[in-house]
Design an enzyme around this catalytic site. Structure first.
Site, mmCIF file in Angstrom:
data_model
loop_
_atom_site.group_PDB
_atom_site.id
_atom_site.type_symbol
_atom_site.label_atom_id
_atom_site.label_comp_id
_atom_site.label_asym_id
_atom_site.label_seq_id
_atom_site.Cartn_x
_atom_site.Cartn_y
_atom_site.Cartn_z
ATOM 1 N N HIS A 69 -4.454 -7.909 -22.429
ATOM 2 C CA HIS A 69 -5.729 -7.495 -21.833
ATOM 3 C C HIS A 69 -5.744 -7.755 -20.337
ATOM 4 O O HIS A 69 -6.340 -7.010 -19.575
ATOM 5 C CB HIS A 69 -6.908 -8.154 -22.548
ATOM 6 C CG HIS A 69 -7.328 -7.383 -23.750
ATOM 7 N ND1 HIS A 69 -6.741 -7.554 -24.978
ATOM 8 C CD2 HIS A 69 -8.213 -6.353 -23.893
ATOM 9 C CE1 HIS A 69 -7.270 -6.688 -25.834
ATOM 10 N NE2 HIS A 69 -8.156 -5.951 -25.203
ATOM 11 N N ILE B 87 0.743 -9.868 -27.378
ATOM 12 C CA ILE B 87 -0.448 -10.536 -27.895
ATOM 13 C C ILE B 87 -1.644 -10.261 -26.993
ATOM 14 O O ILE B 87 -1.513 -9.725 -25.896
ATOM 15 C CB ILE B 87 -0.242 -12.052 -28.089
ATOM 16 C CG1 ILE B 87 0.384 -12.680 -26.857
ATOM 17 C CG2 ILE B 87 0.616 -12.327 -29.307
ATOM 18 C CD1 ILE B 87 0.672 -14.154 -27.032
ATOM 19 N N THR B 88 -2.817 -10.655 -27.484
ATOM 20 C CA THR B 88 -4.081 -10.149 -26.947
ATOM 21 C C THR B 88 -4.391 -10.537 -25.502
ATOM 22 O O THR B 88 -4.617 -9.665 -24.665
ATOM 23 C CB THR B 88 -5.229 -10.622 -27.853
ATOM 24 O OG1 THR B 88 -4.993 -10.088 -29.161
ATOM 25 C CG2 THR B 88 -6.565 -10.139 -27.335
ATOM 26 N N PHE B 89 -4.376 -11.826 -25.198
ATOM 27 C CA PHE B 89 -4.826 -12.209 -23.856
ATOM 28 C C PHE B 89 -3.883 -11.721 -22.761
ATOM 29 O O PHE B 89 -4.330 -11.134 -21.783
ATOM 30 C CB PHE B 89 -5.082 -13.724 -23.787
ATOM 31 C CG PHE B 89 -6.508 -14.086 -24.102
ATOM 32 C CD1 PHE B 89 -7.082 -13.690 -25.306
ATOM 33 C CD2 PHE B 89 -7.286 -14.798 -23.203
ATOM 34 C CE1 PHE B 89 -8.409 -13.992 -25.604
ATOM 35 C CE2 PHE B 89 -8.617 -15.111 -23.490
ATOM 36 C CZ PHE B 89 -9.178 -14.714 -24.685
#
Ligand SMILES: *[C@@H]1O[C@H](CO)[C@@H](O)[C@H](O)[C@H]1NC(C)=O
Ligand SMILES: *[C@@H]1O[C@H](CO)[C@@H](O)[C@H](O)[C@H]1NC(C)=O
Ligand SMILES: *[C@@H]1O[C@H](CO)[C@@H](O)[C@H](O)[C@H]1NC(C)=O
Ligand SMILES: *[C@@H]1O[C@H](CO)[C@@H](O)[C@H](O)[C@H]1NC(C)=O
Ligand SMILES: *[C@@H]1O[C@H](CO)[C@@H](O)[C@H](O)[C@H]1NC(C)=O
Length: 590
Positions: free
Chosen positions: A109, A104-106
């Site tokens: 990143h 997933i994104t967080f």
């Protein structure tokens, strides 16, 4: 008479003393100036050691890192990305980049800019509970998530600034969190709907700032050597329409055009061989379906659960620790009896390759959906009802699954002086924990300890041309017409009328929305973290970033505006189904 000689006698003495003082002071300031210049020189000299000129300006090693959220690796093979495909042919890349778990994104990143597994950098989900802080992290609530206490590792902009390499960060998740109390020289506030053209202008504008040796160089606005930019569009529309839908094709191609503009902007500035570009994504996306849902509250007693973290994964924290073991055993049995999910204890059988246990922010018990599956509780989606009425599950696309699943694959493509390989070179696939080291190397800074092991130069294994992709993964099947539309069109009165006019559609959606989106107020303690969340999103954020900005987030937050857009999505779906059967011209363009 006496008066006169005195001053004249005293005069030379005073003058001599003054002169000595002045000399001392001048010498002192001279030394200071020398020290200052020397320190300035060393600051400048190191990054300039590999400087390159584009003919008119000298560039210290410079890298642009761009993240295309939700850009699945095989999107490159849909014949809609001419700029990216040309970039692959000009640069070096693996067939795909593996994200880290959870995909997933967080978390990803943060991994991209630290080289650390999520368990080590501490952003273990888009939402999670910290038992020491006794607080929830939630990613769409900047007032909370942008406090440094959540971010326990130094990202690359901190590494760079500490080594006197200036960084410009455009909307990268976490860049506004004041991590380590060190700010990037430039940091752009997050805007969900920033026009892609503005992103290109921003990046090129930063390169156009006077360089260190240019006459008009200004210390207060130096040209950055590291530029990192974030592009949310493909992820947003992947959630909304699904990764195999027709709608996402135009989003993918507009992001590709954006990159094309950037490449030609570099070319116009004679910077193609001078500035490195690294294009990555954080994860892929899998199609969801009403036939791939797990109704969690039919399996366990949710009232035993204090909180659940991590969506689409469910990290369960029972109220009473003594319930962990029985819940685990029960879920494990159910998982064996039905399809769709795996169950793990963080400290017992969490797969080693997930590197998802060494952090107190990780819940003790995890229910992890298989790729393309989703776990729901009835207050957000009632599976039995939905199957009866032919209701389509949203979001249409989801990620977060096993980071090694082919549909979760991301991209890494690099070009520039730090990647001096035959154009179109191919390297073995690697995981995104490697990206931090590689970008550090490309601008000549020393990376902090991390989990990556790759360093520049990369070691190509051949050329893409001579080594076609081994496999283009087939997406999970969508809700198929015979399951949903045929039954619903025949059995439901609202849906055919909805397809007849868009006004009716809004009504249909309005009536079906309350059932499908997360309930607004959560009274049950056992509620998943999703519905709880949006209550905490301040109206201010919503005005700035919400509205039509990010339909997915709106959907998550249960906002009515989002619901209206969701209705449009439903309308599209319905009219899709109808055009499939009736060849209606209403769905011509994408
Ligand atoms: C462009 O940059 C190259 C070095 O990369 C340099 O040799 C060349 O002279 C430059 N062209 C112009 C028009 O300045
Ligand atoms: C070199 O780069 C600078 C900064 O972007 C730009 O203004 C200049 O026009 C470029 N020089 C050439 C020869 O393109
Ligand atoms: C937790 O469960 C155990 C065993 O059922 C029980 O003895 C204990 O009182 C419970 N603790 C709390 C705080 O409810
Ligand atoms: C990852 O790197 C961090 C920092 O060096 C280290 O503490 C941690 O043990 C590493 N994790 C693994 C699984 O090697
Ligand atoms: C994905 O879309 C393509 C074309 O739009 C279609 O042929 C294919 O069957 C779809 N795959 C799945 C699994 O739905």
């Amino acid at each position: 008479m006496k008066e006169l000689p005195e001053p004249s006698r005293r005069g030379p003495r005073v003058w001599k003393l003054t002169a000595i003082h002045v000399v001392i002071i001048i010498a002192f300031f001279g030394l200071l100036l020398g020290a200052y210049l020397a320190s300035r020189n060393t600051n400048k000299a190191r990054p300039l050691s590999n400087a390159l000129s584009n003919g008119t300006s000298v560039f210290a090693p410079t890298t642009i890192l761009i993240s295309l959220d939700g850009f699945r690796a095989d999107f490159l093979h849909r014949n809609i990305t001419p700029s990216l495909n040309a970039f692959v042919q000009a640069g070096v890349s693996p067939e795909f980049l593996n994200p880290s778990f959870p995909s997933i994104t967080f978390p990803n990143h943060m991994t991209l800019v630290t080289g650390l597994y999520p368990e080590s950098h501490g952003v273990v989900g888009n939402s999670f509970w910290d038992p020491h802080l006794k607080e929830d992290f939630f990613y769409t609530d900047p007032a909370r998530s942008m406090q440094p206490k959540w971010w326990n590792a130094d990202p690359i902009w901190v590494t760079a600034e500490e080594q006197n390499v200036r960084a410009a960060i455009h909307m990268w998740p976490g860049s506004e969190a004041h991590i380590g109390d060190i700010e990037p020289t430039y940091v752009d506030k997050y805007k969900g709907h920033e026009l892609l053209g503005n992103k290109v202008d921003r990046i090129l504008g930063l390169l156009d700032l006077p360089g260190p040796l240019d006459k008009d160089a200004k210390p207060e606005s130096p040209r950055p050597q590291l530029i990192a930019a974030y592009v949310p569009d493909v992820d947003r529309d992947g959630h909304l329409y699904g990764p195999n839908g027709t709608e996402i094709r135009s989003t993918i191609s507009s992001v590709d055009s954006m990159l094309g503009e950037l490449f030609s902007g570099l070319e116009q500035r004679n910077l193609t061989d001078i500035v490195n570009i690294v294009i990555v994504s954080d994860h892929g996306m899998a199609t969801t379906s009403t036939s791939r849902l797990v109704q969690l509250d039919d399996i366990i007693d949710m009232s035993l659960i204090e909180r659940s973290d991590g969506w689409p994964l469910y990290g369960l924290r029972p109220k009473n620790d003594s319930d962990i073991e029985p819940l685990y055993n029960h879920l494990k049995q159910e998982a064996a009896a039905m399809e769709g999910f795996d169950v793990y204890l963080k400290d017992r059988d969490m797969p080693e390759r997930y590197h998802f246990s060494r952090n107190d922010r990780i819940a003790p018990l995890w229910v992890i959906p298989r790729t393309g599956w989703a776990i729901v509780v009835k207050e957000e989606f009632n599976v039995k009802e939905a199957k009866k009425t032919g209701q389509v599950y949203h979001p249409r696309g989801v990620h977060g699954y096993d980071h090694e699943h082919p549909l979760m694959r991301a991209i890494f493509v690099a070009r520039g002086p730090a990647f001096p390989h035959t154009p179109g070179s191919k390297v073995e696939p690697f995981q995104n924990i490697e990206v931090y080291n590689l970008v550090c190397d490309s601008v000549g800074i020393v990376p902090k300890p991390n989990n990556g092991t790759l360093r520049l130069p990369l070691k190509p294994i051949g050329l893409h041309d001579s080594m076609p992709p081994t496999e283009i993964p087939e997406d999970m099947p969508e809700d198929v017409p015979e399951d949903v539309s045929s039954t619903s069109i025949e059995s439901s009165e609202t849906i055919p009328s909805a397809a007849a006019s868009s006004t009716t559609v809004t009504q249909v959606a309005a009536s079906s929305t309350p059932a499908s989106r997360p309930a607004i107020a959560t009274t049950e303690a056992a509620a998943p973290s999703r519905p709880v969340i949006h209550d905490d999103v301040s109206p201010e954020d919503e005005d700035k970033d919400g509205k039509d900005t990010n339909l997915w987030w709106d959907w998550v937050k249960g906002k009515l505006d989002g619901a209206k857009e969701w209705a449009t999505g439903l309308y599209d779906t319905v009219s899709d189904k109808i055009s499939n059967t009736a060849a209606s011209p209403s769905e011509g363009s994408d």
